[in-house]
Enzyme design. Structure first.
Site, PDB file in Angstrom:
ATOM      1  N   ASN A 161      15.706 -44.960  15.519  1.00  0.00           N
ATOM      2  CA  ASN A 161      15.381 -44.842  14.433  1.00  0.00           C
ATOM      3  C   ASN A 161      15.213 -44.374  13.310  1.00  0.00           C
ATOM      4  O   ASN A 161      15.422 -43.739  12.687  1.00  0.00           O
ATOM      5  CB  ASN A 161      13.620 -45.118  15.100  1.00  0.00           C
ATOM      6  CG  ASN A 161      14.067 -46.071  16.401  1.00  0.00           C
ATOM      7  OD1 ASN A 161      13.222 -46.916  16.146  1.00  0.00           O
ATOM      8  ND2 ASN A 161      13.782 -45.048  17.545  1.00  0.00           N
ATOM      9  N   GLU A 162      16.570 -45.264  12.296  1.00  0.00           N
ATOM     10  CA  GLU A 162      16.401 -45.003  10.966  1.00  0.00           C
ATOM     11  C   GLU A 162      15.563 -45.300   9.846  1.00  0.00           C
ATOM     12  O   GLU A 162      14.504 -45.527  10.829  1.00  0.00           O
ATOM     13  CB  GLU A 162      18.149 -45.590  10.821  1.00  0.00           C
ATOM     14  CG  GLU A 162      18.814 -45.822  11.570  1.00  0.00           C
ATOM     15  CD  GLU A 162      20.034 -44.155  11.558  1.00  0.00           C
ATOM     16  OE1 GLU A 162      19.038 -43.588  11.125  1.00  0.00           O
ATOM     17  OE2 GLU A 162      21.079 -44.854  12.545  1.00  0.00           O
ATOM     18  N   PRO A 163      15.718 -44.284   9.218  1.00  0.00           N
ATOM     19  CA  PRO A 163      14.550 -44.192   8.177  1.00  0.00           C
ATOM     20  C   PRO A 163      14.657 -45.687   7.734  1.00  0.00           C
ATOM     21  O   PRO A 163      15.466 -46.522   7.512  1.00  0.00           O
ATOM     22  CB  PRO A 163      15.848 -43.783   6.640  1.00  0.00           C
ATOM     23  CG  PRO A 163      16.614 -42.823   7.693  1.00  0.00           C
ATOM     24  CD  PRO A 163      16.342 -43.148   8.858  1.00  0.00           C
ATOM     25  N   SER A 165      12.434 -46.894  10.169  1.00  0.00           N
ATOM     26  CA  SER A 165      11.562 -47.490  11.038  1.00  0.00           C
ATOM     27  C   SER A 165      10.288 -47.779  10.642  1.00  0.00           C
ATOM     28  O   SER A 165      10.137 -47.160  10.974  1.00  0.00           O
ATOM     29  CB  SER A 165      12.221 -47.043  12.394  1.00  0.00           C
ATOM     30  OG  SER A 165      13.503 -47.296  12.070  1.00  0.00           O
TER      31      SER A 165
END
Ligand code: GLP
Length: 638
Positions: A161-163, A165
């Site tokens: 869950n990258e920035p 998300s």
């Protein structure tokens, strides 16, 4: 374990425990998991575990495997769900998370295959959405996750869950962040080979677990960990959403905890014992915060920053300023091996013996230049007997293209034998040879040997550039590296013995090493454990009475100015000289992780770090240098 008071934890919005080492934290968590498994088994119930990949949980899995083998812990009632998987990799790809989990855990415990669930990275694009929903359903059918283990990426991701998300995101296909792909580049031998997409549980999926435990080790995680724990929760650091979970907690080692307020600026969260070390830290911080040199700090400024008690105990400002200024000033020396025949009472190194026998450890070739190239050149120039000990060959970090180019060169002379590496063993990470590359045909073993030779030749060329004869180099090719693979290295007594033997042979007066704060699974981290183990093996030797150990920092990041015990300034010429030596490591261009400024070339990163440290000293009101290499004194007995 550090047992914090509620007072000094006041800024931490996720309950956090700090352990002396990652191993101790993992032992504690493994014990809790074991207890849950056995308690549930006695009740005839399953325990649903959410699992993570990456370097971080490797030690936890090792401990769980040990508990199974040595203490009979059964996993027959475990049901596991993994957080994520690269999209587009089949299960048997050496870098698939499926492969990783089987190598690290599943193949070594008695968990039934039917109770293992992982996102399937091979589903056709059109079926991904259904596959993700099905994964969520399966978790629900298992009764939800009881305990979810997560690591944290330097981008702040949990799972993938990258920035950006959202808090409510669910299992889905995501595009990997640039930094995440850079961090994975060494696993795939080049960023170009890293998948662009992945399947991951969402933040909402993770938050739905009954309990979440975030693990983080090493200084490279310290900044993002502090943001996740102390800053307001938000999408820019998805791990910060764990603040919203009623039963989330963080287990950190000391290096990963370094940026937490209670560790870094403890006087901001409660009364402290003003030791000289803490006073130096506070004064340095104040000087940088109010942007005034140390000698110009006013009583009033101490008062305005909640440091009135420091003045009461060690003030007034005039006295305190002078004391800390002098302490900082005394770290600066152009004589890293000590200045012969000079008064050394206020110098970081002793004048005698002179010359000194000096060992500089490099975990991989070029580390010694990036961290202390200027100092290394000085030590040699100033007449010391310097040995550079390369602990690993660094062959895993050489792109295929470089090996093929080298193969072109040697093709006419016949390809090399593959018995030269330590013990002739080449059982470690298979060298990824891209089948699309055109060139001389190389077996993986030949490619790996060529890569090793390439790095050795580069290391020698770099020493020559510093006017150090290449005979001063020793190549140890420690077996943990030659027989291992990234994230899964495991040092054994053979590694410790090789380093201990070298120390016994050289009987140094000074040792330089790095990696003390590194991720314990990284090459630098494992090398440091080996060095530390070798110290323990040689502790009784008499040469230790005259030996000092210095730690140099990684090229990406120096320590705060107050933590530096020796600062070796470099002139512009000396800095250029160091850079010219780094240039000799041609196979390593773009192999060093990007720093905060987005720079990827090792020399750029190293230059900036050394210049930043000089600027820091300058801002504190010390002499203005072009660059500084910083060192910490290290006590080998811990
Ligand atoms: C990876 C994984 C994460 C992991 C993180 C940190 O890409 N998808 O689950 O927590 O990045 O990796 P490491 O533990 O190797 O530092």
């Amino acid at each position: 374990m550090n047992s914090p008071t509620a007072e000094n934890r006041q800024r931490e919005k996720i309950p956090t425990e700090i352990f002396p080492t990652a191993d101790e934290a993992c032992r504690e968590l493994a014990r809790q998991i074991a207890l849950a498994l056995t308690t549930r088994a006695a009740e005839g119930r399953n325990f649903v575990l959410g699992l993570a990949t990456g370097s971080t949980p490797v030690r936890l899995y090792r401990e769980l495997v040990r508990l199974h083998r040595e203490e009979g812990l059964s996993f027959s009632n475990a049901i596991t769900f993994n957080l994520d998987e690269y999209y587009g990799l089949n299960r048997e790809h050496p870098e698939s998370y499926w492969r990783f989990m089987h190598d690290q855990l599943f193949d070594h415990v008695n968990i039934p295959a039917s109770q293992i669930f992982m996102p399937d990275g091979t589903v056709a694009r059109g079926k991904v959405f259904d596959g993700c929903n099905e994964y969520e359903d399966r978790i629900a059918r298992a009764g939800g996750i009881d305990l979810q283990v997560v690591g944290i990426g330097r981008s702040g991701h949990i799972g993938f869950n990258e920035p950006g998300s959202g808090r409510d995101s669910r299992t889905r296909l995501v595009t990997l962040d640039a930094r995440t792909r850079q961090d994975a580049a060494r696993d795939f031998v080049g960023e170009a080979n890293v998948p662009r997409h992945a399947l991951t549980m969402g933040v909402g999926t993770i938050l739905a677990a009954r309990e979440v435990v975030l693990l983080a080790w090493g200084e490279s995680k310290s900044v993002i960990v502090a943001q996740a724990i102390e800053r307001p929760p938000g999408e820019s650091v998805p791990a910060s959403f764990l603040q919203l979970h009623p039963h989330a907690r963080c287990l950190l080692d000391q290096a990963a905890a370094a940026e937490l307020t209670r560790i870094k600026l403890p006087w901001l969260v409660g009364p402290v014992d003003w030791t000289p070390t803490l006073a130096r830290r506070a004064v340095t911080w104040l000087s940088l915060d109010v942007q005034r040199p140390i000698l110009k700090l006013l009583d009033q400024q101490y008062g305005e920053r909640g440091m009135a008690d420091l003045l009461t105990e060690r003030g007034p400002a005039y006295n305190l300023n002078i004391r800390v200024f002098n302490e900082t000033q005394h770290t600066v020396t152009g004589w890293p091996g000590g200045k012969p025949n000079a008064d050394d009472t206020s110098r970081p190194e002793r004048a005698s013996p002179f010359p000194k026998r000096v060992v500089v450890f490099a975990s991989e070739p070029s580390d010694e230049l990036l961290g202390m190239g200027g100092t290394l050149a000085r030590l040699f120039e100033q007449g010391h007997s310097v040995t550079v000990a390369y602990l690993t060959s660094g062959s895993l970090a050489v792109p295929d293209e470089e090996a093929l180019a080298a193969a072109e060169l040697v093709a006419e002379c016949g390809l090399p034998e593959t018995t030269e590496l330590h013990g002739g063993a080449l059982s470690g990470q298979p060298t990824v040879l891209n089948p699309h590359l055109q060139g001389p045909s190389l077996s993986p073993a030949q490619a790996r040997l060529l890569k090793f030779r390439l790095r050795r030749a580069e290391a020698r060329a770099a020493l020559r550039k510093l006017k150090i004869p290449p005979e001063r180099a020793r190549f140890l090719n420690l077996p943990f590296y030659e027989n291992g693979r990234y994230r899964q290295f495991h040092a054994t007594s053979t590694d410790f013995d090789l380093v201990a033997r070298l120390l016994g042979e050289l009987q140094p007066h000074q040792i330089f090493a790095s990696g003390a704060d590194a991720d314990p699974s990284s090459v630098a981290g494992v090398c440091f454990q080996v060095i530390h183990g070798a110290f323990a093996l040689t502790r009784e030797a008499t040469w230790w009475n005259e030996c000092r150990v210095w730690i140099y920092h990684s090229p990406e990041k120096t320590w705060p100015a107050d933590q530096i015990d020796m600062a070796v300034p470099l002139s512009p010429d000396q800095l250029a000289h160091k850079t010219a030596a780094i240039f000799q490591h041609k196979s390593q261009r773009s192999q060093t992780p990007h720093n905060a400024a987005g720079e990827s070339e090792g020399w750029l990163v190293a230059e900036r770090t050394a210049r930043d440290l000089a600027r820091l000293y300058d801002r504190l009101g010390l002499a203005e240098y072009d660059a500084i290499e910083g060192f910490r004194r290290y006590s080998p007995t811990g």
